[in-house]
Design a protein around this motif. Sequence first.
Motif, PDB file in Angstrom:
ATOM      1  N   SER A 222       0.826  -1.209   0.000  1.00 58.74           N
ATOM      2  CA  SER A 222       0.000   0.000   0.000  1.00 58.74           C
ATOM      3  C   SER A 222       0.857   1.254   0.000  1.00 58.74           C
ATOM      4  O   SER A 222       0.546   2.239  -0.683  1.00 58.74           O
ATOM      5  CB  SER A 222      -0.929  -0.002   1.214  1.00 58.74           C
ATOM      6  OG  SER A 222      -1.822  -1.086   1.161  1.00 58.74           O
ATOM      7  N   TYR A 223       1.946   1.199   0.776  1.00 63.53           N
ATOM      8  CA  TYR A 223       2.821   2.377   0.856  1.00 63.53           C
ATOM      9  C   TYR A 223       3.471   2.674  -0.493  1.00 63.53           C
ATOM     10  O   TYR A 223       3.468   3.818  -0.969  1.00 63.53           O
ATOM     11  CB  TYR A 223       3.886   2.132   1.931  1.00 63.53           C
ATOM     12  CG  TYR A 223       4.918   3.221   2.021  1.00 63.53           C
ATOM     13  CD1 TYR A 223       4.581   4.509   2.433  1.00 63.53           C
ATOM     14  CD2 TYR A 223       6.249   2.970   1.669  1.00 63.53           C
ATOM     15  CE1 TYR A 223       5.533   5.507   2.517  1.00 63.53           C
ATOM     16  CE2 TYR A 223       7.206   3.958   1.741  1.00 63.53           C
ATOM     17  CZ  TYR A 223       6.842   5.227   2.170  1.00 63.53           C
ATOM     18  OH  TYR A 223       7.778   6.221   2.253  1.00 63.53           O
ATOM     19  N   TYR A 224       4.026   1.632  -1.128  1.00 57.11           N
ATOM     20  CA  TYR A 224       4.664   1.837  -2.423  1.00 57.11           C
ATOM     21  C   TYR A 224       3.629   2.226  -3.487  1.00 57.11           C
ATOM     22  O   TYR A 224       3.886   3.083  -4.339  1.00 57.11           O
ATOM     23  CB  TYR A 224       5.390   0.573  -2.871  1.00 57.11           C
ATOM     24  CG  TYR A 224       6.637   0.266  -2.061  1.00 57.11           C
ATOM     25  CD1 TYR A 224       7.536   1.274  -1.726  1.00 57.11           C
ATOM     26  CD2 TYR A 224       6.922  -1.035  -1.645  1.00 57.11           C
ATOM     27  CE1 TYR A 224       8.683   0.992  -0.997  1.00 57.11           C
ATOM     28  CE2 TYR A 224       8.065  -1.322  -0.917  1.00 57.11           C
ATOM     29  CZ  TYR A 224       8.940  -0.305  -0.589  1.00 57.11           C
ATOM     30  OH  TYR A 224      10.072  -0.582   0.127  1.00 57.11           O
ATOM     31  N   LYS A 225       2.463   1.571  -3.434  1.00 52.56           N
ATOM     32  CA  LYS A 225       1.403   1.883  -4.401  1.00 52.56           C
ATOM     33  C   LYS A 225       0.949   3.326  -4.240  1.00 52.56           C
ATOM     34  O   LYS A 225       0.762   4.057  -5.223  1.00 52.56           O
ATOM     35  CB  LYS A 225       0.232   0.916  -4.190  1.00 52.56           C
ATOM     36  CG  LYS A 225      -0.890   1.057  -5.221  1.00 52.56           C
ATOM     37  CD  LYS A 225      -0.515   0.458  -6.553  1.00 52.56           C
ATOM     38  CE  LYS A 225      -1.710   0.416  -7.510  1.00 52.56           C
ATOM     39  NZ  LYS A 225      -1.336  -0.109  -8.824  1.00 52.56           N
ATOM     40  N   SER A 226       0.781   3.759  -2.991  1.00 54.55           N
ATOM     41  CA  SER A 226       0.341   5.132  -2.736  1.00 54.55           C
ATOM     42  C   SER A 226       1.379   6.134  -3.220  1.00 54.55           C
ATOM     43  O   SER A 226       1.031   7.166  -3.809  1.00 54.55           O
ATOM     44  CB  SER A 226       0.092   5.330  -1.237  1.00 54.55           C
ATOM     45  OG  SER A 226      -0.937   4.489  -0.787  1.00 54.55           O
ATOM     46  N   ALA A 227       2.642   5.839  -2.946  1.00 57.72           N
ATOM     47  CA  ALA A 227       3.692   6.753  -3.384  1.00 57.72           C
ATOM     48  C   ALA A 227       3.731   6.857  -4.906  1.00 57.72           C
ATOM     49  O   ALA A 227       3.960   7.933  -5.462  1.00 57.72           O
ATOM     50  CB  ALA A 227       5.046   6.268  -2.859  1.00 57.72           C
ATOM     51  N   ARG A 228       3.468   5.726  -5.564  1.00 56.18           N
ATOM     52  CA  ARG A 228       3.466   5.742  -7.029  1.00 56.18           C
ATOM     53  C   ARG A 228       2.259   6.502  -7.566  1.00 56.18           C
ATOM     54  O   ARG A 228       2.379   7.308  -8.493  1.00 56.18           O
ATOM     55  CB  ARG A 228       3.484   4.306  -7.553  1.00 56.18           C
ATOM     56  CG  ARG A 228       3.525   4.207  -9.059  1.00 56.18           C
ATOM     57  CD  ARG A 228       3.846   2.803  -9.525  1.00 56.18           C
ATOM     58  NE  ARG A 228       3.807   2.717 -10.984  1.00 56.18           N
ATOM     59  CZ  ARG A 228       4.774   3.133 -11.772  1.00 56.18           C
ATOM     60  NH1 ARG A 228       5.865   3.664 -11.248  1.00 56.18           N
ATOM     61  NH2 ARG A 228       4.675   3.026 -13.095  1.00 56.18           N
ATOM     62  N   GLU A 229       1.135   6.237  -6.934  1.00 59.43           N
ATOM     63  CA  GLU A 229      -0.081   6.908  -7.413  1.00 59.43           C
ATOM     64  C   GLU A 229      -0.083   8.387  -7.070  1.00 59.43           C
ATOM     65  O   GLU A 229      -0.815   9.169  -7.670  1.00 59.43           O
ATOM     66  CB  GLU A 229      -1.310   6.226  -6.801  1.00 59.43           C
ATOM     67  CG  GLU A 229      -1.566   4.817  -7.293  1.00 59.43           C
ATOM     68  CD  GLU A 229      -1.764   4.781  -8.799  1.00 59.43           C
ATOM     69  OE1 GLU A 229      -2.250   5.781  -9.359  1.00 59.43           O
ATOM     70  OE2 GLU A 229      -1.420   3.753  -9.421  1.00 59.43           O
ATOM     71  N   GLU A 230       0.721   8.770  -6.090  1.00 63.46           N
ATOM     72  CA  GLU A 230       0.790  10.187  -5.730  1.00 63.46           C
ATOM     73  C   GLU A 230       1.267  11.017  -6.915  1.00 63.46           C
ATOM     74  O   GLU A 230       0.890  12.177  -7.065  1.00 63.46           O
ATOM     75  CB  GLU A 230       1.737  10.380  -4.542  1.00 63.46           C
ATOM     76  CG  GLU A 230       1.726  11.806  -4.001  1.00 63.46           C
ATOM     77  CD  GLU A 230       2.561  11.940  -2.744  1.00 63.46           C
ATOM     78  OE1 GLU A 230       2.811  13.079  -2.331  1.00 63.46           O
ATOM     79  OE2 GLU A 230       2.946  10.895  -2.169  1.00 63.46           O
ATOM     80  N   LYS A 231       2.109  10.394  -7.738  1.00 67.94           N
ATOM     81  CA  LYS A 231       2.543  11.092  -8.938  1.00 67.94           C
ATOM     82  C   LYS A 231       1.557  10.900 -10.085  1.00 67.94           C
ATOM     83  O   LYS A 231       1.259  11.831 -10.834  1.00 67.94           O
ATOM     84  CB  LYS A 231       3.921  10.590  -9.361  1.00 67.94           C
ATOM     85  CG  LYS A 231       5.062  11.141  -8.530  1.00 67.94           C
ATOM     86  CD  LYS A 231       6.397  10.772  -9.150  1.00 67.94           C
ATOM     87  CE  LYS A 231       7.550  11.435  -8.396  1.00 67.94           C
ATOM     88  NZ  LYS A 231       8.849  11.122  -9.010  1.00 67.94           N
ATOM     89  N   GLN A 232       1.057   9.665 -10.217  1.00 71.22           N
ATOM     90  CA  GLN A 232       0.190   9.376 -11.348  1.00 71.22           C
ATOM     91  C   GLN A 232      -1.250   9.818 -11.105  1.00 71.22           C
ATOM     92  O   GLN A 232      -1.973  10.113 -12.053  1.00 71.22           O
ATOM     93  CB  GLN A 232       0.230   7.870 -11.648  1.00 71.22           C
ATOM     94  CG  GLN A 232       1.614   7.382 -12.070  1.00 71.22           C
ATOM     95  CD  GLN A 232       1.613   5.910 -12.435  1.00 71.22           C
ATOM     96  OE1 GLN A 232       0.682   5.182 -12.083  1.00 71.22           O
ATOM     97  NE2 GLN A 232       2.651   5.469 -13.150  1.00 71.22           N
ATOM     98  N   ASN A 233      -1.702   9.801  -9.896  1.00 71.31           N
ATOM     99  CA  ASN A 233      -3.078  10.209  -9.568  1.00 71.31           C
ATOM    100  C   ASN A 233      -3.029  11.097  -8.335  1.00 71.31           C
ATOM    101  O   ASN A 233      -3.409  10.694  -7.232  1.00 71.31           O
ATOM    102  CB  ASN A 233      -3.933   8.964  -9.301  1.00 71.31           C
ATOM    103  CG  ASN A 233      -5.417   9.291  -9.341  1.00 71.31           C
ATOM    104  OD1 ASN A 233      -5.818  10.434  -9.113  1.00 71.31           O
ATOM    105  ND2 ASN A 233      -6.246   8.288  -9.616  1.00 71.31           N
TER     106      ASN A 233
END
Length: 777
Positions: free
Chosen positions: A611-622
Amino acid sequence: MSTPKSLSSDSRSSDSITPPLPDKYQSDHGVGLSNPSLSQGRRRMLDLVNRLHNTGVQIDIDLPQIAVIGSQSAGKSSLIESISGITLPRAAGTCTRCPTECRLSRSDAPWKCTVELRFITDKNGQSLGQPRNEAFGDPIFDKAEVEDRIRRAQRAILNPSKASRTFLEEDEDDTPEVSFSTNYISLQISGPEVADLSFVDLPGLIASVSRGGNERDIAMVESLVTSYISKPSCVILLTVACETDFENQGAHHLTKKHDPEGKRTIGVLTKPDRIPRGDEESWLPLIRNEQETLENNWYCVKQPSSQDLKQGITWEEARARENDFFTLTAPWSELDSMYQKYLRTSNLIDRLSSILSDLISKRLPQIQIELENTIQKTRAGLQQLPKPPSSDPVGEVVSLLHQFIGELNNIIEGVYHPEGLLQALRPAQEQFRREIRHTAPDFRPFEEPAEFLMAYVEPFPDPAFLLNEDGEGRSDRQEPHAGKIAPIFIDAVLKRADDARTRELPSHYPFVVQKSFIAEITGKWASPAQVLCRVVHSTLAQHVKALIAHHFSSFGQGGLEQRVMILVQDHMTQRAEAAQSLVAKLIALENDGALTLNEHYLADYKSKFFSYYKSAREEKQNPVLAGAIASFRPDAPPNLDKRGDRLPLTGIEQVLSGLSGIGLSSVTAEDLVKLLPPDRFDPALNIMADVRAYFQVAYKRIADNVPLAIDHELVRGVGRDLLPTLYRRLGVNGPEGLRICRELAQESPSVAGKREELLKRSERLETASRELVRVGL
């Protein structure tokens, strides 16, 4: 009010008495090197050599030192008084007839002076082997008492057959037993305005028999001065009086003999106001370094006259008058500006400090090598001596062994003391935990930038859920660390996964990918684990060594102490090897492959990290969704309208409520990123979460198991079977036990003397070595 300072004159005769200064003139500032602007590094260097001198190791190792030399009546004592701020004795018969060591140190505490007598020869002039130090009276807190104490101390030095303490009370000034002595007085002076400097004032060289000495005295003084200035690390402060023809001053000729290139010598011209009229120009080539060239140049100083002293001149006034003299008096005032820095006492002292501190800094590495070599030679010498005997054979040896083992077991179990063994081990254990923590993989859920420079990449912040776990993530990743962990970007993870595929279906990847990352991590654990083992061994050895000395040093001539030390060290070496072996096995277990039965712990961490890595990635993409998740507060009070009724749910709150309504009440805001459309990098995120979660399991495991293994095999292991080992290897309870114990308690005078000399040398060297360790050398 500051401590009083007495001034002396270059122009006084050797047998004059310094007139006391009125109290109102004894509070000014500016003595010696007590300048607060001195660099921290310079103070550190000077302090270190002072501590090395305190160990007595200068007998074995050539330590940097300043030796002040000059012919009689060359103004040497006046210069020393100007630096130290104390008055030296001037009475005939005791004036400068033995070396006077001044150890000056700046302190915020009130001014204090302690006087010690340092005996390096006995009353017959034979070397003692080990210097003998005697405190001469209580510490002095009134500077006016120093001159009398020094005079009495010199009488004690010059009358070696009499008890030193008698000279503290007797006022009779009998004819001394010896005219000069190599034994010396050590002054340790500290206070707010005291210099940070150490130097030794040597007796003035006697020009001829007609000038107050005999052939024996002349030769003895020259030999004494030579013993100091012949050492390569001795800085020679050569005083030359301008009132006497330069070529007739023997100190200069002796200096050239031992420092022909002038690399270690600082020349000081004194009494420039006593130069015969018309001869001033003849001294200027020295200041310009055109004649008798010295690498560190010649300086010229002017100290107050006797008349100045009688009028109560202060230090500030003295320096001001000195400045006026060189500013207004030709030819000194006409010197080019580049030579003005070689005039005045303050310039000399600044340069002196700089030269000494630079010499110390350059010499320290070689001192360390010489110390280690001498320590090894000394240990070899001790081992070559025959085993010592004893006066009370079996019973005393047995009692000492039992007492030693009992106290050893106590410190191993732990004692309530800040300097206890277990307390001393704790910092190393914590450092080991941090070292392992620093090996955590620095996964980045982003593609590697086109222009990537490792040196400019900040550590990726740890997630918030690690903040409450024993301080993890709070500052560990920001602490300085010897080895940088290279960031691993998501595209590199996916590439490694693609490269590892064999016959797997699309989007499926073998577990060997996770294993490869885990192997890279665990492969870094062997070094810090072995370092911890060595540090624990070293710390334990220091405590055990002190304990052995406490129990056995007074028995016989130290033979039992030496043998017990060797046997215990050998036993500790075996236990250290067992600990290293066990630690190596623990590391090998980790390197064999990933394994844990703590499935819940692992699964929980994997979910959180994904979740942490996904959130960090989506913070840029979404960024919209990421912002909403970041701003959501589950414990925030409900939104109410003006009437107090709850408003309809919106945003993240509405989504979570809807999911709860269909039975998904455990979903958190951070989990919402999992509902986003598939990302081609999701397999890489899964691998990253797998590896990072496993690291948490293995890291905590190894951070506990390695210290436990070392504690079991080495710390506690030292106490196991040590007593029977000592009995067996000493032979105490064997058929030859009585004979062995008698040998341990008896020793011939020659061997006892040799052993004592070597033990004292070893102690000096070990103490000096520890002083170097304290500063990180």
